[in-house]
Design a protein around this motif. Structure first.
Motif, mmCIF file in Angstrom:
data_model
loop_
_atom_site.group_PDB
_atom_site.id
_atom_site.type_symbol
_atom_site.label_atom_id
_atom_site.label_comp_id
_atom_site.label_asym_id
_atom_site.label_seq_id
_atom_site.Cartn_x
_atom_site.Cartn_y
_atom_site.Cartn_z
ATOM 1 N N UNK A 64 0.840 -1.196 0.000
ATOM 2 C CA UNK A 64 0.000 0.000 0.000
ATOM 3 C C UNK A 64 0.874 1.244 0.000
ATOM 4 N N UNK A 65 0.519 2.213 -0.849
ATOM 5 C CA UNK A 65 1.231 3.495 -0.884
ATOM 6 C C UNK A 65 0.273 4.588 -1.336
ATOM 7 N N UNK A 66 0.539 5.798 -0.867
ATOM 8 C CA UNK A 66 -0.223 6.975 -1.290
ATOM 9 C C UNK A 66 0.744 7.890 -2.016
ATOM 10 N N UNK A 67 0.364 8.332 -3.192
ATOM 11 C CA UNK A 67 1.208 9.207 -4.012
ATOM 12 C C UNK A 67 0.536 10.568 -4.170
ATOM 13 N N UNK A 68 1.350 11.562 -4.426
ATOM 14 C CA UNK A 68 0.883 12.928 -4.715
ATOM 15 C C UNK A 68 0.034 13.481 -3.571
#
Length: 79
Positions: A64-68
């Motif tokens: 899981x990752x969150x970008x921008x």
């Protein structure tokens, strides 16, 4: 990549989480990436939704990752 809505406050949190959890379940990739670039109006509910998405992804054995991430959201997470 999954996209967050432009507005994610307490009023939208339940619907956003339902939509994102369905999308997470269907996502064929082993790593889930959420694009937060469209977020314009949000409160701490956005953090709660993202944390639940992370928990779901991990429960299904996915990364899981969150970008921008908008700077204001990043600042909220540090609190």
């Amino acid at each position: 990549m999954l996209l967050l809505p432009a507005t994610l406050t307490m009023n939208e949190a339940r619907d956003a989480l339902a939509m994102l959890s369905q999308a997470l379940r269907r996502e064929p990739e082993s790593d889930i990436i959420i694009d937060a670039s469209s977020l314009q109006q949000f409160d701490t509910a956005a953090i709660a939704v993202l944390l639940e998405c992370k928990r779901l992804a991990q429960a299904w054995g996915k990364g899981f990752a969150v970008r921008h991430t908008p700077p204001k959201l990043a600042a909220l997470t540090k609190l």
